[in-house]
Design an enzyme around this catalytic site. Sequence first.
Site, PDB file in Angstrom:
ATOM      1  N   ASP A   8      46.097  45.260  39.519  1.00  0.00           N
ATOM      2  CA  ASP A   8      45.732  44.140  38.695  1.00  0.00           C
ATOM      3  C   ASP A   8      45.376  44.616  37.208  1.00  0.00           C
ATOM      4  OD1 ASP A   8      45.278  43.913  41.568  1.00  0.00           O
ATOM      5  OD2 ASP A   8      44.596  41.781  41.061  1.00  0.00           O
ATOM      6  N   GLU A  39      48.338  39.115  37.033  1.00  0.00           N
ATOM      7  CA  GLU A  39      47.685  37.844  36.976  1.00  0.00           C
ATOM      8  C   GLU A  39      46.486  37.665  36.134  1.00  0.00           C
ATOM      9  OE1 GLU A  39      45.722  36.437  40.254  1.00  0.00           O
ATOM     10  OE2 GLU A  39      44.218  38.076  40.599  1.00  0.00           O
ATOM     11  N   ASN A  40      45.975  38.907  35.738  1.00  0.00           N
ATOM     12  CA  ASN A  40      44.505  38.950  34.830  1.00  0.00           C
ATOM     13  C   ASN A  40      44.794  39.545  33.309  1.00  0.00           C
ATOM     14  OD1 ASN A  40      43.114  39.855  37.822  1.00  0.00           O
ATOM     15  ND2 ASN A  40      42.554  37.840  37.047  1.00  0.00           N
ATOM     16  N   ASN A  67      45.898  34.393  42.742  1.00  0.00           N
ATOM     17  CA  ASN A  67      45.277  33.212  42.602  1.00  0.00           C
ATOM     18  C   ASN A  67      45.022  32.926  41.158  1.00  0.00           C
ATOM     19  OD1 ASN A  67      43.303  35.465  42.954  1.00  0.00           O
ATOM     20  ND2 ASN A  67      41.879  34.015  42.483  1.00  0.00           N
ATOM     21  N   HIS A  68      45.102  33.685  40.127  1.00  0.00           N
ATOM     22  CA  HIS A  68      44.861  33.313  38.849  1.00  0.00           C
ATOM     23  C   HIS A  68      46.116  33.164  37.964  1.00  0.00           C
ATOM     24  CE1 HIS A  68      40.671  33.965  38.589  1.00  0.00           C
ATOM     25  NE2 HIS A  68      40.606  34.724  39.236  1.00  0.00           N
ATOM     26  N   HIS A 153      48.128  39.901  48.143  1.00  0.00           N
ATOM     27  CA  HIS A 153      46.776  39.412  47.332  1.00  0.00           C
ATOM     28  C   HIS A 153      45.580  38.878  48.149  1.00  0.00           C
ATOM     29  CE1 HIS A 153      45.383  39.214  43.060  1.00  0.00           C
ATOM     30  NE2 HIS A 153      44.895  37.989  43.293  1.00  0.00           N
ATOM     31  N   HIS A 178      43.874  42.538  44.250  1.00  0.00           N
ATOM     32  CA  HIS A 178      42.937  41.071  44.155  1.00  0.00           C
ATOM     33  C   HIS A 178      41.595  41.734  43.832  1.00  0.00           C
ATOM     34  CE1 HIS A 178      40.780  37.246  44.081  1.00  0.00           C
ATOM     35  NE2 HIS A 178      40.133  37.679  45.415  1.00  0.00           N
ATOM     36  N   HIS A 180      40.355  44.739  42.934  1.00  0.00           N
ATOM     37  CA  HIS A 180      40.329  45.594  41.800  1.00  0.00           C
ATOM     38  C   HIS A 180      39.640  47.028  41.985  1.00  0.00           C
ATOM     39  CE1 HIS A 180      40.500  42.081  38.679  1.00  0.00           C
ATOM     40  NE2 HIS A 180      41.330  41.808  39.796  1.00  0.00           N
TER      41      HIS A 180
END
Length: 271
Positions: A8, A39-40, A67-68, A153, A178, A180
């Site tokens: 991520d 995603e982040n 999810n983000h 994830h 997810h 991290h």
Amino acid sequence: MRILHLGDVLGQAGRKAALEALPMLRNRLSVDIAIVNVENAAHGFGVTAKICKEFYDAGANVLTTGNHVWDQREIITYIDEDKTLLRPWNFPEGTPGQGDCVYVTPAGKKVAVINMMGRLFMDPLECPFAGVNRLLGKYRIGKNVDAVVIDFHAETTSEKMAFGHHCDGRASLVLGTHTHVPTADSQILPGGTAYQTDVGMCGDFDSVIGMKKENSIQKFMTKMPSGKFEPAEGPATVCGIYVETDDATGLAKRIEPVRIGGRLKGSWPNA
């Protein structure tokens, strides 16, 4: 085949480090396919079309999320156009975008990439175990693809480990994203699938999972709202996984963690 997957990417610090490292990693490891979870990447929340292009220009072939994925609203209209930007496959039918794709390497090898999301302490999506059964029926190593890579994830180690064993022998690589924090369990499962519970993040580890630590500490101490969470901006560690597959079987023969820069102890694939 040689596969690289970066964890991520979080905020500007993680994005800058990953973009700088990716061309070097591709060159030094002679990578056939590079996958990055983004995603982040947009200030810690979601991703934009501009950031996607930056990663493609740096050498990424497929981008995964979680999810983000919808945090930056512009991605909702963009994701249908970009067939190598994936969102979790088990979102409801009709959700924009796609959860799987096939990337063809310059040498003509076909790599199926699947993005799936867990359900424990996450949104109640379609069962990822049943979903991946459908996809692994569609993508069969040695039949219509040369390798299968799955970005799972998910929140809990138990769900990730169960999922890895569930896919063993049918995928080349299953890795978790997810949480991290890179786990120390990189291994090849009995059926030949390379596995690690969480690949970690590309971000500043002088933080709470990539975010400035003060707000997180205050929230845990007081149980009160603590203001907007902001990505930590110090030197970032680039975390990833390097896998080599057997050309005859498509299964893994080597898995090595990659960690460069920042605060974490470095790790580099042995010669």
